[in-house]
Write a protein that holds these residues in place. Structure first.
Motif, mmCIF file in Angstrom:
data_model
loop_
_atom_site.group_PDB
_atom_site.id
_atom_site.type_symbol
_atom_site.label_atom_id
_atom_site.label_comp_id
_atom_site.label_asym_id
_atom_site.label_seq_id
_atom_site.Cartn_x
_atom_site.Cartn_y
_atom_site.Cartn_z
ATOM 1 N N GLN A 41 -40.519 -27.386 43.598
ATOM 2 C CA GLN A 41 -41.661 -27.768 42.760
ATOM 3 C C GLN A 41 -42.324 -26.539 42.146
ATOM 4 N N ALA A 42 -42.855 -26.703 40.925
ATOM 5 C CA ALA A 42 -43.610 -25.609 40.308
ATOM 6 C C ALA A 42 -44.900 -25.389 41.093
ATOM 7 N N VAL A 43 -45.380 -24.133 41.083
ATOM 8 C CA VAL A 43 -46.659 -23.831 41.721
ATOM 9 C C VAL A 43 -47.670 -23.738 40.586
ATOM 10 N N GLU A 44 -48.666 -24.619 40.559
ATOM 11 C CA GLU A 44 -49.598 -24.631 39.431
ATOM 12 C C GLU A 44 -51.011 -24.255 39.837
ATOM 13 N N ASN A 45 -51.581 -23.301 39.071
ATOM 14 C CA ASN A 45 -52.977 -22.878 39.270
ATOM 15 C C ASN A 45 -53.285 -22.506 40.718
ATOM 16 N N ALA A 46 -52.391 -21.697 41.289
ATOM 17 C CA ALA A 46 -52.608 -21.292 42.678
ATOM 18 C C ALA A 46 -53.686 -20.213 42.754
ATOM 19 N N HIS A 47 -54.503 -20.281 43.804
ATOM 20 C CA HIS A 47 -55.445 -19.190 44.079
ATOM 21 C C HIS A 47 -54.782 -18.189 45.017
ATOM 22 N N VAL A 48 -55.328 -16.962 45.032
ATOM 23 C CA VAL A 48 -54.812 -15.945 45.948
ATOM 24 C C VAL A 48 -55.582 -16.067 47.262
ATOM 25 N N LEU A 49 -54.850 -16.357 48.359
ATOM 26 C CA LEU A 49 -55.505 -16.501 49.662
ATOM 27 C C LEU A 49 -55.897 -15.120 50.191
ATOM 28 N N LEU A 50 -54.975 -14.154 50.043
ATOM 29 C CA LEU A 50 -55.232 -12.797 50.526
ATOM 30 C C LEU A 50 -54.666 -11.796 49.534
ATOM 31 N N PHE A 51 -55.393 -10.681 49.344
ATOM 32 C CA PHE A 51 -54.938 -9.616 48.457
ATOM 33 C C PHE A 51 -54.771 -8.395 49.365
ATOM 34 N N LEU A 52 -53.513 -8.080 49.731
ATOM 35 C CA LEU A 52 -53.260 -7.077 50.767
ATOM 36 C C LEU A 52 -52.644 -5.813 50.173
ATOM 37 N N ILE A 62 -55.272 -27.455 46.188
ATOM 38 C CA ILE A 62 -54.985 -26.221 45.433
ATOM 39 C C ILE A 62 -53.964 -25.386 46.207
ATOM 40 N N PRO A 63 -52.796 -25.074 45.594
ATOM 41 C CA PRO A 63 -51.821 -24.230 46.307
ATOM 42 C C PRO A 63 -52.332 -22.791 46.411
ATOM 43 N N VAL A 64 -51.818 -22.028 47.396
ATOM 44 C CA VAL A 64 -52.228 -20.620 47.497
ATOM 45 C C VAL A 64 -51.006 -19.711 47.563
ATOM 46 N N ILE A 65 -51.224 -18.453 47.117
ATOM 47 C CA ILE A 65 -50.183 -17.430 47.222
ATOM 48 C C ILE A 65 -50.801 -16.188 47.857
ATOM 49 N N ILE A 66 -49.949 -15.216 48.208
ATOM 50 C CA ILE A 66 -50.438 -13.956 48.775
ATOM 51 C C ILE A 66 -49.979 -12.812 47.874
ATOM 52 N N LEU A 67 -50.889 -11.897 47.563
ATOM 53 C CA LEU A 67 -50.520 -10.684 46.826
ATOM 54 C C LEU A 67 -50.437 -9.543 47.831
ATOM 55 N N ALA A 68 -49.380 -8.727 47.738
ATOM 56 C CA ALA A 68 -49.247 -7.631 48.701
ATOM 57 C C ALA A 68 -48.574 -6.435 48.042
ATOM 58 N N GLY A 69 -48.622 -5.290 48.758
ATOM 59 C CA GLY A 69 -48.052 -4.051 48.222
ATOM 60 C C GLY A 69 -46.620 -3.840 48.698
ATOM 61 N N LYS A 70 -46.348 -2.596 49.113
ATOM 62 C CA LYS A 70 -44.982 -2.255 49.524
ATOM 63 C C LYS A 70 -44.764 -2.624 50.998
ATOM 64 N N LYS A 71 -43.491 -2.839 51.361
ATOM 65 C CA LYS A 71 -43.070 -3.048 52.757
ATOM 66 C C LYS A 71 -43.842 -4.173 53.433
ATOM 67 N N TYR A 72 -43.953 -5.301 52.761
ATOM 68 C CA TYR A 72 -44.645 -6.435 53.366
ATOM 69 C C TYR A 72 -43.805 -6.982 54.523
ATOM 70 N N GLY A 73 -44.427 -7.165 55.710
ATOM 71 C CA GLY A 73 -43.708 -7.757 56.839
ATOM 72 C C GLY A 73 -42.972 -6.767 57.715
#
Length: 959
Positions: A731-742, A835-846
């Motif tokens: 499914q497409a992800v529509e108008n998702a908010h960012v849950l965390l900006f890491l 509302i769907p959510v996504i996570i923004l992160a930098g390098k080496k996530y996980g």
């Protein structure tokens, strides 16, 4: 069946034994392959079915020299090892899958693990009682104190034998009773007694500590244990190793390893994957194995092969001889450092050269175990004469050893030391000279920051000066010599920067390498004899890891000395290493906080990521067990062992470390005289007889698990809610908010819940609403079978740095309302609003050790995609395995270059013809459009993602 049937041969010395003769099949190409690749080749030949494993896969492995890094190959491990923390969700998912398959019209009895699965119940030991707590148990969780006797109706089982009155030397601790029963050193008369009187090798009652902890463990975790017991009854291919037998790592090595499988007279090499990050230890025995996430192990248990890119193999050549001062841990850390510098990430490492035979199996398994720390998939030591000798001690019988050796030689999996012997061809070779190795510790924040012991004082001083970061503490110059006086048990002590407040001797990852544990014991003995002591406020503990180490310590007579210094046995579970230490004394905690003192924990596990031990202990060092004891005696890390004494002994004499350090010769003598195969024999008996409480535990026997809706430990998770015969397209992800900006280097420790449940956390609120007191919260690990607790614990780490908040805290902003909330509360609101959510992160996530909830938790929080600059490989595949899309910024791009604040809403469209590493467009609510890479590496991963993750993919096969 396999198209390779014609390659089946009989073993010359034992013609009844059959095997795939891969060396004949592979010819000259096979002879140049690294040993580890030969194991992969055999597995692909034996498991070739034309569907999951194809003939081209086997041929690709044989063409390793040209195909490495260019092709994906399947691997079917011979068995799976789980430890209960990660094993419980796997088993809960199997139970849930039986429900789902039945609801969708399938037969639930068919849902069983497809390969032998051993589950060790070991990680739930919390150190509730330490030396000063036997009279008055501490109350780490607050809430009402329960009298201990009520916790467990099993008290009568803990009868103690009458005390000995016959030997003045043992002060009644030898347990022989007045008559001095002479029932041999390993009498089975007392249930929970691996400890022997150091003087007469008679059984002794265990220290109170161990018995109380075992009792607490059974009381606190009865429900989980009943669930495991149900699992072992109703599922085929599952065997459960009950609590208090030893931690996964040792039990794995000492007991579960087959080296060569013999199934109905058909031979093949042993190989294993496991959810424990220490699974790689077994490579030290010549068994190919590595750690994978709970999600992948489940797939293997369900009969799917693991997929891996055919790896490069780095040959590590060991030359020269080892210096006397270096413990096996120094050897390990030094080899680790070389491998880290050689960049072996995502590759196999294989050892060869004249130095290999100087390493005992214990040394090898320790090196193999450190894999996650230097990024290799595994470090393989092919079976050689040293391994065979070890297996003989480990209780392999003569006939089995003969077959093992004959088979390994027939398929060229046996390593020889002769100079005429032809070494395989490697992708690259790293040389390590054993003679250049000196003792090190690592810390104060990351295990890769090594400090030579002779530089420790100056290095710690530098850390105080340096600005806050991976090493620094940024303490103002005028405060660096602050001293905080503190009253403790009627005496005054002075705390200053670098004071040691936690000293834990754990044999967890030193794989019960008994020589280093024994070194600690001999050091303690010499220290006590010289008149040295450990200050009473230091939280000391000794967690031997398995009965074998305890035998070493007790039969060599050093336990009483360790005890005298405060190092009391706390039970054979993985303790400090999983963040389960009981809190420091209040007075000490307050003094540290008031004076802003950089206090130190010194331990001999391999894990010291920040905030794991105790939030007021900011510097954590990993050191060898003898050094842990030495620093505990010194009471500070600000000491130069060469020039400053550890303390004052009898007659006011200054005692230096060199005066009490055991020589390699002493160690070997004691070791040779003490280590006997009877240890393994005893372990084996203990495993087979099981634990009395475990045997008495009742459990249901129904095909489907009778879920208890009131349970706060085990709940039927919602992964199969939408299970239908056919998969729906992504499914497409529509108008998702960012849950965390890491930012960069967000570890699985930050994402996935571990350690104790903080009182202000979302999980605590949930448990309180279920009528529990903080005393009863237990740890996240113990509640891993309850998705409601685990989801609330996801991103609940106090060290989580979310850019929306600007300081470390497990919080985020719910944008529609503008409120700052716990991560879970915000996610719950978004889910209610659809509302769907996504996570923004930098390098080496996980980064960090693999944890299945690091993917399951975000999935249940409603996270549809993670958008990061780069990923840790295992974590990326876990996200796909649960149904979250891993998206990657294009090279050189990141949120700041794209001008993203994280406050926008994001829309992502997945085309029906999704393909590996496809470029997708993301539109934001501010009108910005940018491209990202869909980080699927192969078609199998896309199939899994389209099915909503591997669980649903497999469940559909039972319909």
């Amino acid at each position: 069946g396999s198209p390779y049937q014609p390659a089946i041969d009989a073993l010359e010395s034992h013609p009844e034994k059959k095997f795939y003769n891969v060396s004949k099949l592979g010819g000259a190409k096979y002879d140049t392959l690294p040993y580890s690749i030969r194991v992969l080749f055999e597995s692909s030949v034996r498991n070739c079915d034309g569907f999951l494993v194809k003939e081209t896969d086997a041929m690709n492995i044989l063409d390793w020299k040209t195909k490495q890094n260019h092709v994906e190959v399947p691997f079917c491990p011979a068995r799976v090892v789980l430890q209960d923390f990660t094993g419980i969700p796997a088993m809960v998912d199997f139970a849930a899958m039986r429900e789902a398959v039945r609801s969708a019209g399938g037969d639930p009895v068919k849902v069983n693990p497809a390969c032998p699965t051993d589950l060790t119940v070991d990680h739930s030991l919390q150190i509730d009682f330490s030396k000063c707590a036997i009279q008055n148990a501490p109350n780490p969780g607050g809430g009402e104190q329960k009298p201990l006797a009520r916790l467990s109706p099993l008290k009568p089982l803990l009868r103690k034998p009458p005390l000995c009155r016959g030997h003045s030397s043992c002060r009644g601790s030898c347990g022989t009773g007045e008559a001095g029963r002479s029932s041999g050193p390993f009498s089975a008369q007392i249930e929970n007694t691996p400890i022997l009187c150091p003087f007469h090798l008679q059984p002794v009652p265990e220290p109170e500590t161990v018995l109380k902890n075992q009792e607490m463990e059974f009381g606190r975790n009865r429900e989980r244990l009943q669930f495991f017991k149900w699992s072992s009854k109703v599922f085929e291919n599952i065997s459960i190793i009950p609590p208090e037998t030893g931690t996964a790592h040792q039990v794995n090595l000492e007991y579960l390893s087959r080296v060569v499988f013999d199934v109905k007279d058909f031979l093949h090499p042993d190989s294993v994957v496991g959810t424990d990050s220490h699974t790689t230890m077994v490579n030290g025995l010549g068994i190919l194995g590595w750690g994978v996430g709970g999600i992948e192990t489940e797939a293997v248990m369900l009969g799917m092969p693991l997929t891996l890119t055919l790896p490069e193999v780095v040959g590590c050549e060991l030359t020269g001889t080892v210096s006397p001062f270096a413990t096996s841990i120094d050897i390990v850390l030094s080899i680790t450092k070389h491998l880290r510098q050689a960049d072996v990430a995502g590759k196999f490492v294989e050892f060869f050269g004249s130095g290999v035979s100087q390493l005992s199996v214990a040394d090898r398994t320790t090196i193999a175990n450190m894999c996650p720390e230097y990024g290799a998939i595994l470090s393989f030591f092919p079976v050689d004469n040293v391994t065979l000798k070890h297996l003989k001690h480990a209780g392999f019988d003569k006939a089995k050893l003969e077959v093992t050796e004959a088979y390994l030689k027939a398929v060229k999996l046996f390593r020889n030391d002769e100079s005429s012997f032809r070494e395989p061809e490697y992708s690259q070779v790293v040389q390590v000279s054993l003679s250049s190795i000196i003792p090190y510790v690592s810390g104060p924040k990351r295990s890769q920051d090594r400090v030579a012991v002779n530089n420790m004082k100056s290095d710690f001083q530098a850390c105080l000066n340096e600005k806050s970061g991976v090493k620094g503490f940024q303490i103002a110059a005028e405060k660096q010599n602050d001293i905080v006086p503190v009253q403790y048990e009627g005496n005054e002590y002075k705390l200053s920067h670098g004071c040691v407040v936690i000293a834990a001797v754990i044999s967890c990852t030193n794989n019960c390498n008994p020589s280093v544990m024994l070194a600690a014991g001999l050091l303690a003995k010499k220290a006590v004899e010289a008149g040295l002591m450990v200050k009473p406020y230091i939280r000391t503990s000794l967690s031997p890891g398995s009965g074998m180490v305890t035998h070493y310590l007790s039969s060599s007579g050093v336990l009483p000395y360790l005890s005298k210094l405060g190092f009391e046995v706390v039970g054979y579970g993985c303790s400090t290493c999983v963040g389960n230490t009981a809190p420091l004394p209040e007075a000490i905690r307050n003094a540290i906080k008031q004076g802003d003192i950089i206090a130190c924990g010194i331990l001999s596990g391999t894990k010291n990521f920040e905030g794991r031990l105790c939030d007021c202990v900011r510097a954590n060092y990993l050191a060898s067990p003898p050094l842990v004891v030495a620093y505990a005696i010194a009471g500070t890390v600000q000491i130069d062992f060469d020039t400053e004494p550890l303390g004052t002994g009898f007659n006011g004499k200054s005692i230096y470390l060199r005066d009490i350090w055991p020589t390699r010769q002493e160690l070997h003598t004691v070791e040779e005289e003490r280590v006997i195969s009877s240890m393994f024999k005893e372990l084996k008996e203990k495993m087979e007889k099981g634990n009395k409480r475990w045997n008495l535990l009742e459990a249901p026997e129904s095909t489907l698990f009778p879920w208890d809706l009131k349970s706060t430990y085990i709940r039927c998770p919602s992964f199969f809610d939408k299970l239908a015969k056919e998969a729906v397209p992504p499914q497409a992800v529509e108008n998702a908010h960012v849950l965390l900006f890491l930012g960069d280097s967000v570890t699985t420790d930050h994402i996935s819940p571990a350690g104790s449940i903080a009182r202000s956390s979302a999980a605590a609120k949930y448990l309180t609403s279920k009528g529990l007191t903080p005393r009863e919260f237990n740890s996240y690990g113990a509640r891993r079978g309850n998705d409601a607790v685990m989801t609330r614990g996801t991103f609940a780490n106090i060290k989580l740095l979310n850019k929306f908040i600007g300081k470390p805290a497990p919080k985020t902003i719910h944008f529609p309302s503008g409120q700052t909330l716990d991560v879970f509360e915000a996610a719950e609101l978004y889910q209610k609003e659809g509302i769907p959510v996504i996570i923004l992160a930098g390098k080496k996530y996980g980064l960090g050790s693999s944890r299945d909830w690091a993917a399951k938790g975000p999935f249940l929080l409603g996270v549809k995609a993670v958008l990061a600059e780069s990923y840790e490989k295992v974590h990326r595949s876990q996200l796909i395995g649960i149904g979250i899309a891993p998206l990657q910024f294009r090279p050189g791009e990141n949120p700041s270059t794209l001008g993203l604040t994280g406050r926008e809403q994001f829309s992502i469209l997945f085309p029906p013809d999704l393909s590996p590493r496809m470029t997708l467009d993301i539109k934001t609510s501010t009108g910005k459009v940018f491209s990202v890479i869909a980080l699927f590496e192969n078609n199998m991963e896309i199939t899994l993602y389209k099915n909503g993750g591997s669980l649903n993919f497999v469940a559909r096969r039972f319909l």
